[in-house]
Design an enzyme around this catalytic site. Structure first.
Site, PDB file in Angstrom:
ATOM      1  N   CYS A   1      25.445  44.779  39.787  1.00 22.75           N
ATOM      2  CA  CYS A   1      26.575  45.635  40.191  1.00 22.75           C
ATOM      3  C   CYS A   1      26.855  46.684  39.113  1.00 22.75           C
ATOM      4  CB  CYS A   1      27.813  44.773  40.420  1.00 22.75           C
ATOM      5  SG  CYS A   1      29.250  45.738  40.951  1.00 22.75           S
TER       6      CYS A   1
ATOM      7  N   CYS B   1      33.262  45.002  35.167  1.00 20.48           N
ATOM      8  CA  CYS B   1      34.309  43.966  35.115  1.00 20.48           C
ATOM      9  C   CYS B   1      33.926  42.906  34.064  1.00 20.48           C
ATOM     10  CB  CYS B   1      34.471  43.323  36.481  1.00 20.48           C
ATOM     11  SG  CYS B   1      34.579  44.539  37.824  1.00 20.48           S
TER      12      CYS B   1
ATOM     13  N   CYS C   1      32.870  39.295  35.035  1.00 18.47           N
ATOM     14  CA  CYS C   1      31.956  39.038  36.153  1.00 18.47           C
ATOM     15  C   CYS C   1      30.484  38.901  35.730  1.00 18.47           C
ATOM     16  CB  CYS C   1      32.076  40.137  37.191  1.00 18.47           C
ATOM     17  SG  CYS C   1      31.097  39.764  38.673  1.00 18.47           S
TER      18      CYS C   1
ATOM     19  N   CYS D   1      33.670  33.189  53.777  1.00 21.99           N
ATOM     20  CA  CYS D   1      33.881  34.408  52.986  1.00 21.99           C
ATOM     21  C   CYS D   1      32.546  34.866  52.409  1.00 21.99           C
ATOM     22  CB  CYS D   1      34.820  34.138  51.821  1.00 21.99           C
ATOM     23  SG  CYS D   1      36.328  33.307  52.285  1.00 21.99           S
TER      24      CYS D   1
ATOM     25  N   CYS E   1      35.776  36.531  56.353  1.00 21.18           N
ATOM     26  CA  CYS E   1      36.332  37.378  55.291  1.00 21.18           C
ATOM     27  C   CYS E   1      35.139  37.987  54.549  1.00 21.18           C
ATOM     28  CB  CYS E   1      37.162  36.516  54.338  1.00 21.18           C
ATOM     29  SG  CYS E   1      37.870  37.442  52.962  1.00 21.18           S
TER      30      CYS E   1
ATOM     31  N   CYS F   1      43.472  39.884  51.781  1.00 21.32           N
ATOM     32  CA  CYS F   1      43.338  38.770  50.847  1.00 21.32           C
ATOM     33  C   CYS F   1      43.272  39.412  49.467  1.00 21.32           C
ATOM     34  CB  CYS F   1      42.058  37.986  51.156  1.00 21.32           C
ATOM     35  SG  CYS F   1      41.677  36.748  49.899  1.00 21.32           S
TER      36      CYS F   1
ATOM     37  N   ARG G   1      45.801  30.565  47.572  1.00 19.98           N
ATOM     38  CA  ARG G   1      44.541  29.821  47.433  1.00 19.98           C
ATOM     39  C   ARG G   1      44.288  29.434  45.985  1.00 19.98           C
ATOM     40  NH1 ARG G   1      41.375  33.184  49.986  1.00 19.98           N
ATOM     41  NH2 ARG G   1      42.012  32.229  51.935  1.00 19.98           N
TER      42      ARG G   1
HETATM   43  N1  SAM Z   1      32.329  43.538  44.134  1.00 17.81           N
HETATM   44  C1  SAM Z   1      33.447  43.237  44.928  1.00 17.81           C
HETATM   45  C2  SAM Z   1      34.748  43.391  44.190  1.00 17.81           C
HETATM   46  O1  SAM Z   1      34.779  43.300  42.995  1.00 17.81           O
HETATM   47  O2  SAM Z   1      35.759  43.568  44.863  1.00 17.81           O
HETATM   48  C3  SAM Z   1      33.396  41.859  45.554  1.00 17.81           C
HETATM   49  C4  SAM Z   1      32.818  40.696  44.770  1.00 17.81           C
HETATM   50  S1  SAM Z   1      33.726  40.239  43.303  1.00 17.81           S
HETATM   51  C5  SAM Z   1      32.655  39.031  42.606  1.00 17.81           C
HETATM   52  C6  SAM Z   1      35.115  39.327  43.967  1.00 17.81           C
HETATM   53  C7  SAM Z   1      36.140  38.768  43.010  1.00 17.81           C
HETATM   54  O3  SAM Z   1      35.608  37.629  42.346  1.00 17.81           O
HETATM   55  C8  SAM Z   1      36.589  39.652  41.861  1.00 17.81           C
HETATM   56  O4  SAM Z   1      37.557  40.575  42.252  1.00 17.81           O
HETATM   57  C9  SAM Z   1      37.203  38.629  40.923  1.00 17.81           C
HETATM   58  O5  SAM Z   1      38.577  38.479  41.186  1.00 17.81           O
HETATM   59  C10 SAM Z   1      36.448  37.343  41.264  1.00 17.81           C
HETATM   60  N2  SAM Z   1      35.636  36.890  40.122  1.00 17.81           N
HETATM   61  C11 SAM Z   1      34.457  37.416  39.723  1.00 17.81           C
HETATM   62  N3  SAM Z   1      33.990  36.786  38.634  1.00 17.81           N
HETATM   63  C12 SAM Z   1      34.899  35.826  38.326  1.00 17.81           C
HETATM   64  C13 SAM Z   1      34.982  34.856  37.290  1.00 17.81           C
HETATM   65  N4  SAM Z   1      34.046  34.763  36.352  1.00 17.81           N
HETATM   66  N5  SAM Z   1      36.051  34.027  37.274  1.00 17.81           N
HETATM   67  C14 SAM Z   1      37.010  34.135  38.226  1.00 17.81           C
HETATM   68  N6  SAM Z   1      36.977  35.039  39.229  1.00 17.81           N
HETATM   69  C15 SAM Z   1      35.943  35.882  39.270  1.00 17.81           C
HETATM   70 FE1  SF4 Z   2      30.840  44.129  40.667  1.00 16.34          FE
HETATM   71 FE2  SF4 Z   2      31.552  41.724  39.815  1.00 16.34          FE
HETATM   72 FE3  SF4 Z   2      33.155  43.792  39.402  1.00 16.34          FE
HETATM   73 FE4  SF4 Z   2      32.787  42.857  41.951  1.00 16.34          FE
HETATM   74  S1  SF4 Z   2      33.751  41.800  40.234  1.00 16.34           S
HETATM   75  S2  SF4 Z   2      32.821  44.979  41.258  1.00 16.34           S
HETATM   76  S3  SF4 Z   2      30.632  42.196  41.784  1.00 16.34           S
HETATM   77  S4  SF4 Z   2      31.099  43.525  38.521  1.00 16.34           S
END
Ligand code: SAM
Ligand code: SF4
Ligand code: DTB
Length: 344
Positions: free
Chosen positions: A72, A76, A79, A117, A149, A209, A281
């Site tokens: 991606c 973040c 992530c 989801c 979802c 959500c 949740r």
């Molecule tokens: N890329 C899209 C986005 O960011 O909206 C969808 C997938 S992203 C992985 C979905 C959510 O997963 C993120 O907004 C975050 O809140 C959660 N998430 C990702 N990595 C995480 C982690 N290591 N611990 C807890 N929540 C996490």
């Molecule tokens: Fe990409 Fe992870 Fe950020 Fe979602 S949370 S936008 S998958 S880097």
């Protein structure tokens, strides 16, 4: 089953029901003060609100599937799927095929999940074949009789309208943290970008959500501010996932200490008081919690969990452990109970 004192409790619950406030105008100061109240007070009030509005034995099971994994472009910090964190041990995977996704949804349904989801490691939705494939996945999940979802990153109004036409139940798009702390966690998009996508989702008539993550180094005020923003949305999000950071090696937050059960419960309780009708949740990070800590969170108003051995890329509690715990708490769902009976 008759609960000793149940009649007396029902009377209290009915009295509280009339007084449950659904407000969208809470100030930052008000929510920060609420967040700082004693945990005993918060859990007590949240439980009363919860029982006035919901059946406490109704705990939704939502299963997750990563339909496109890793690579991606967003940065973040939490992530494991960000291409910016090259040290993470993760196998990238392109967009899955529709029949593979529907097979996973069918398995989740058979195990007792009512919502499926699907998450994609995309920054945003683009028009084209990949999006058309996701629409087919949504139609297929709905045809199985499950709620669907998706979480696909940012989108425009036209995308939200197509998702609605495909029958999507809810779009997950977390605000993740407070407006002030946001830039410490993500620099490739803004907090306002997130809110803009949420407006498109709402305008298209899809449920929202949206929640966030605790344990990333934010203060208590940041946690309160995140909940204040969610509670200012009108209407409130139908689902509010409260995630504790899953600290993944190779991400910038790998060394953050785990969130304690009492902090998790405090966040859940405040979310329940602020957004009485939402599904709150108990999301990522449940694996580190004892049965007792999870129970406290469910007493404090959580009424949904991610169900299944895997979140997106990291492990979740075993299904059997969840079935046992929810069964012991009197929150077994009818389909899951039938699956258990068939297995015996
Ligand atoms: N890329 C899209 C986005 O960011 O909206 C969808 C997938 S992203 C992985 C979905 C959510 O997963 C993120 O907004 C975050 O809140 C959660 N998430 C990702 N990595 C995480 C982690 N290591 N611990 C807890 N929540 C996490
Ligand atoms: Fe990409 Fe992870 Fe950020 Fe979602 S949370 S936008 S998958 S880097
Ligand atoms: C949400 O709030 N949490 C889920 C779901 N919505 C998409 C994701 C949790 C991801 C945890 C880290 C991982 O497994 O990659």
């Amino acid at each position: 089953m008759s609960v000793p004192g149940g009649g007396r409790w029902r009377a209290v619950a009915d009295a509280v029901a009339g007084a449950v406030a659904v407000r969208h105008d809470r100030s930052v100061d008000e929510v920060r003060a609420l967040y700082r109240r004693s945990l005993l007070d918060l859990v007590g009030e949240a439980m009363a609100v919860h029982r006035a509005v919901h059946d406490p034995s109704d705990v939704q099971r939502a299963s997750l599937l990563s339909i496109k994994t890793g690579g991606c472009p967003e940065d973040c910090a939490y992530c494991p799927q960000s291409a910016h964190h090259g040290e993470v041990d993760l196998t990238r995977q392109g967009l899955m095929k529709v029949d593979e996704v529907l097979a996973a949804a069918g398995n989740a349904r058979a195990a007792g999940a009512s919502r499926f989801c699907m998450g994609a490691a995309w920054r945003e939705v683009h028009d084209g074949r990949a999006f058309e494939r996701v629409l087919a996945m949504i139609e297929g999940v709905r045809a199985l009789g499950m709620e669907a979802c998706v979480t696909l990153g940012m989108l425009e109004r036209r995308h939200a309208e197509r998702l609605a036409a495909a029958g999507l139940t809810a779009y997950n798009h977390n605000i993740d943290t407070s407006p002030d702390f946001y830039a410490h966690i993500i620099t490739t998009r803004t907090f306002d970008d997130r809110l803009r996508t949420l407006r498109h989702v709402r305008d298209a008539g899809i449920q929202i959500c949206s929640g966030g993550i605790i344990g990333m180094g934010e203060s208590d005020d940041d946690r309160a501010d995140m909940l204040q923003v969610l509670a200012s949305l009108d209407p409130h999000p139908e689902s509010v996932p409260i995630n504790a950071l899953v600290a993944v090696p190779g991400t910038p937050l790998a060394d953050r200490p785990p969130v304690g059960g009492l902090d998790f419960a405090r966040c859940v309780a405040v979310a329940r008081i602020l957004m009485p009708h939402a599904r709150v949740r108990l999301s990522a990070g449940r694996r580190g919690l004892s049965d007792e800590a999870q129970t406290l969170c469910l007493v404090a108003g959580a009424n949904s969990v991610f169900y299944g051995e895997q979140l997106l890329t990291t492990p979740n509690p075993e299904r059997d452990d969840d079935r046992r715990l929810l069964g012991e708490l009197g929150a077994a769902d009818a389909r899951a109970a039938a699956v258990d009976a068939a297995a015996e």
